[in-house]
Design an enzyme around this catalytic site. Structure first.
Site, short mmCIF file in Angstrom:
data_model
loop_
_atom_site.label_atom_id
_atom_site.label_comp_id
_atom_site.label_asym_id
_atom_site.label_seq_id
_atom_site.Cartn_x
_atom_site.Cartn_y
_atom_site.Cartn_z
CD GLU A 190 -2.85 -0.28 -0.29
OE1 GLU A 190 -3.31 -1.20 -0.95
OE2 GLU A 190 -2.87 0.90 -0.67
C1 LIG Z 1 2.62 -9.65 0.00
C2 LIG Z 1 2.42 -8.51 -0.93
C3 LIG Z 1 1.14 -8.14 -1.31
C4 LIG Z 1 0.95 -7.09 -2.20
N1 LIG Z 1 -0.32 -6.78 -2.64
C5 LIG Z 1 -0.47 -5.89 -3.67
C6 LIG Z 1 -1.75 -5.71 -4.29
O1 LIG Z 1 -2.76 -6.28 -3.87
N2 LIG Z 1 -1.82 -4.88 -5.36
C7 LIG Z 1 -0.73 -4.23 -5.86
O2 LIG Z 1 -0.87 -3.51 -6.83
N3 LIG Z 1 0.48 -4.38 -5.27
C8 LIG Z 1 0.64 -5.19 -4.21
N4 LIG Z 1 1.88 -5.37 -3.63
C9 LIG Z 1 3.00 -4.60 -4.13
C10 LIG Z 1 3.47 -3.52 -3.16
O3 LIG Z 1 2.51 -2.51 -3.09
C11 LIG Z 1 4.84 -3.05 -3.63
O4 LIG Z 1 5.76 -4.10 -3.33
C12 LIG Z 1 5.28 -1.76 -3.01
O5 LIG Z 1 4.46 -0.70 -3.45
C13 LIG Z 1 6.74 -1.41 -3.29
O6 LIG Z 1 7.07 -1.57 -4.63
P1 LIG Z 1 8.36 -2.44 -5.01
O7 LIG Z 1 8.23 -3.75 -4.33
O8 LIG Z 1 8.51 -2.45 -6.48
O9 LIG Z 1 9.57 -1.70 -4.34
P2 LIG Z 1 10.39 -0.48 -4.98
O10 LIG Z 1 9.44 0.52 -5.51
O11 LIG Z 1 11.42 -1.02 -5.87
O12 LIG Z 1 11.06 0.14 -3.69
C14 LIG Z 1 12.27 -0.39 -3.11
C15 LIG Z 1 12.73 0.57 -2.00
O13 LIG Z 1 13.02 1.86 -2.56
C16 LIG Z 1 12.25 2.87 -1.93
N5 LIG Z 1 11.84 3.85 -2.93
C17 LIG Z 1 11.34 3.64 -4.16
N6 LIG Z 1 11.09 4.80 -4.76
C18 LIG Z 1 11.41 5.77 -3.91
C19 LIG Z 1 11.37 7.19 -3.94
N7 LIG Z 1 10.92 7.86 -5.01
N8 LIG Z 1 11.80 7.88 -2.86
C20 LIG Z 1 12.23 7.24 -1.77
N9 LIG Z 1 12.29 5.90 -1.67
C21 LIG Z 1 11.88 5.17 -2.72
C22 LIG Z 1 11.05 2.15 -1.32
O14 LIG Z 1 10.53 2.86 -0.20
C23 LIG Z 1 11.66 0.80 -0.93
O15 LIG Z 1 12.27 0.89 0.31
C24 LIG Z 1 2.08 -6.38 -2.70
C25 LIG Z 1 3.37 -6.74 -2.30
C26 LIG Z 1 3.55 -7.80 -1.45
C27 LIG Z 1 4.96 -8.19 -1.07
#
Ligand SMILES: Cc1cc2nc3c(=O)[nH]c(=O)nc-3n(C[C@H](O)[C@H](O)[C@H](O)COP(=O)(O)OP(=O)(O)OC[C@H]3O[C@@H](n4cnc5c(N)ncnc54)[C@H](O)[C@@H]3O)c2cc1C
Length: 615
Positions: free
Chosen positions: A451
């Protein structure tokens, strides 16, 4: 033999917050909540507690161990969930917050989050399925065409169908604007959808007859970034105009994640239109000419704001039961001698008698009660907005939006801290599967991630919310804390704590001034550098205020309570937790706020290679 329920809840604590501090019955004095009585609310809370303890609770461990399985027919969830899903809907828990016009009970969110805490605490992985389905229905109700509302919403609300929220792609996580999923108009009001999404909670399962995905996709020719995204209704099975189910809609679950926690929640990778046969429908129908772009994201935010509060409620539910289980263990586990009284007649004393264990227990209690107060305060703003009109309603909605990143990020971070501390109370036993502590910790670890990661919540706070309406929202926030300081000072019983709060507010205002200065200098990266500790400090300030306001009530109520009565014990506990929070959990935030005003920017200044020469 039935599996044991480890779920524990402190109903008296919830009742204090709902009825004594946050005055739930005041919401029942006007529309749209004036059909509910205090008696109804108390009964609903008790029944929710029974359902959570007796029906959901026993599924926690077994469904975690069974997990979800991807089969050629699709994803199978743990068997116990199929019965539970039916019982949940048959018992009407889905209808609690639905407006009466839709056959619901029309309860305010304040009561809804109290019930949600109980359900999530009993098995958070289960509660995600109905939670996401109800959220999907609410977005369709808010933005769908009359036909879409009629076709999808009632079935999502009744549990016949389930819903999801689909944003994430392999290369588009926090930066959802990078989304590559395409929507090509077919000329008949439908779109051909193609793309791959990952990490979709409840993306595939066998609980309901159909799954309705609410997915972001980019219509051919739409601009890059978030402003070119639109929100589509994409059913797993096609839906005929009369609501009956048609053929599969070319939505394939290609994989489910094997993950740290919430094993019973299916986290699916979905392929849309692999064979060229996936139809999606623009939520709200074709846009009017000149309709602003970025509607997809705005509509998704409607769902996401609710979901962010829901994550905080999940986090609170898990943290609360983890704390209460640890407390139960600490009362019975015999180990070591009392530091002044010696071993006692059993050769060892219950560990609850050791100062360090008492410290852990009170810290967890203070955090859980503080997080609950923060959530209640937040959603009460929303309920009051629904009761108000015009500018008053808008101001309340704005205040609610300021608190959303605070509750999502802070409560989820604290759930990890509390569940980890709870495990520590058990010693080695906590690390085994003999107790639920290890599962609570594993389950809680996702809350700061999904989220919108907590880093993104902090950016939302400092980058958008602080500056909104020329800083009016955060100024109101500061004014309320200031008023609370005055009220606590006037009361007299918590003078030392009021002084800590006043000092924290002073540092908070100083950092706001510093942020403004940095923004004017164009040094936004220095503001962003402090975003996460700033959010944490602001949340602690809000919580200390709310706990002290609660402590004033508890202090006065204590004077009326019979000595040694249950009430007296309860109010003493509230007072101790509020004092502990102000004296031990607020000062680290003050120190952080002071540090933020220094010039140190080491994380920005360090060369990339300076982090390590290992690679
Ligand atoms: C169990 C589970 C359930 C989920 N359910 C859903 C769902 O129902 N629907 C859905 O759409 N998604 C879902 N997700 C996805 C989840 O919302 C994302 O994993 C999350 O938004 C982070 O994206 P990412 O994993 O690509 O991490 P990234 O975006 O790659 O982030 C990696 C790190 O970099 C930091 N970061 C990235 N960009 C910035 C920035 N601009 N400034 C500062 N820091 C930054 C982040 O805070 C994080 O610490 C789920 C994930 C999991 C693991």
């Amino acid at each position: 033999m039935a599996d044991p329920s480890f779920f524990k809840a402190d109903l008296r604590a919830l009742e204090f917050d709902l009825f004594e501090q946050f005055r739930l019955p005041e919401l029942f004095t006007a529309a749209p909540f004036d059909h509910i009585s205090e008696e109804d609310a108390r009964l609903i809370l008790k029944e929710a507690h029974t359902f959570a303890s007796e029906v959901i609770g026993p599924t926690l461990g077994p469904t975690d161990r069974e997990g979800c399985t991807l089969t050629p027919e699709g994803v199978k969830v743990p068997g116990a969930f199929r019965t539970l899903w039916r019982q949940y809907y048959e018992n009407g828990w889905n209808t609690l917050e639905l407006p009466e016009a839709q056959g619901g009970q029309g309860a305010p969110r304040l009561l809804g989050v109290a019930v949600g805490e109980l359900m999530s605490g009993a098995n958070t992985a289960f509660h995600m399925y109905p939670g996401l389905s109800m959220a999907a229905a609410a977005v369709i109700r808010a933005f769908g065409t009359p036909e879409q509302r009629e076709l999808y919403a009632p079935k999502l609300e009744s549990g016949e169908w389930a819903g999801t929220m689909v944003l994430t792609e392999p290369h588009a996580g926090s930066d959802v604007g990078l989304s590559l999923t395409k929507a090509t108009p077919n000329g008949d009001g439908s779109y051909h959808i193609s793309g791959n999404k990952i990490f979709i909670s409840g993306g595939d399962h066998d609980l309901a007859d159909n799954i309705v995905h609410l997915a972001l996709a980019r219509i051919d020719g739409a601009p890059k970034g978030t402003r070119g995204l639109s929100l589509f209704i994409i059913p797993k099975l096609r839906v005929n105009p009369d609501g009956s189910l048609g053929e599969p809609n070319d939505v394939t679950c290609t994989h489910i994640e094997h993950k740290l926690g919430i094993h019973a929640s299916a986290t699916a990778a979905l392929s849309f239109g692999e064979n060229g046969g996936c139809l999606g429908y623009l939520l709200g129908g074709e846009p009017d000419p000149g309709e602003p772009s970025g509607e997809g994201m705005r509509r998704m935010f409607h769902m996401m704001n609710g979901a962010r509060v829901a994550v905080a409620v999940q986090a609170l539910g898990v943290a609360s039961t983890a704390y209460l289980n640890a407390l139960d263990y600490a009362r019975t586990r015999l180990q070591g001698a009392h530091i002044t009284r010696g071993r006692g007649d059993k050769g060892a004393v219950p560990i609850i008698e050791h100062p360090d264990v008492r410290r852990m227990l009170l810290e967890m209690k203070a955090i859980v009660e503080g997080c609950r107060a923060l959530i209640y305060h937040t959603v009460r703003l929303r309920d009051r907005a629904r009761m108000a009109q015009g500018e008053a309603a808008e101001a309340l909605e704005d205040d609610y939006s300021l608190y959303i990143p605070l509750v999502k990020a802070h409560v989820s971070d604290m759930a990890v801290h509390v569940t980890s501390t709870a495990l520590q109370v058990y010693g080695g036993a906590g690390y085994t599967q003999d107790y639920p502590a290890e599962q609570y910790l594993r389950d809680a670890r996702i809350f700061p991630i999904y989220e919108g990661t907590n880093g993104i919540q902090a950016l939302d706070l400092v980058g958008r919310k602080l500056g909104q309406h020329q800083g009016a929202l955060v100024q109101r926030f500061g004014k309320e804390v200031h008023q609370a300081v005055k009220a606590v000072q006037a009361h007299g019983a918590f003078a030392a704590e009021a002084a800590v709060l006043a000092g924290a507010l002073e540092q908070f205002n100083a950092v706001l001034g510093r942020f403004l200065q940095l923004s004017l200098e164009g040094a936004m990266e220095r503001v962003a550098l402090h975003a996460t500790p700033f959010l944490d400090a602001m949340a602690r300030l809000a919580i200390a205020r709310l706990l002290l306001e609660g402590a004033l009530r508890a202090h006065d109520a204590l004077q009326q309570a019979a000595p040694d009565s249950q009430d007296a014990l309860f109010y003493q506990g509230r007072i101790a937790a509020a004092r502990y929070y102000a004296n031990h959990l607020l000062p680290p935030a003050v120190a952080c706020l002071q540090a933020m005003q220094g010039e140190d920017a080491s994380p920005l200044d360090i060369p990339d290679g300076g982090f390590s020469l290992a690679f």
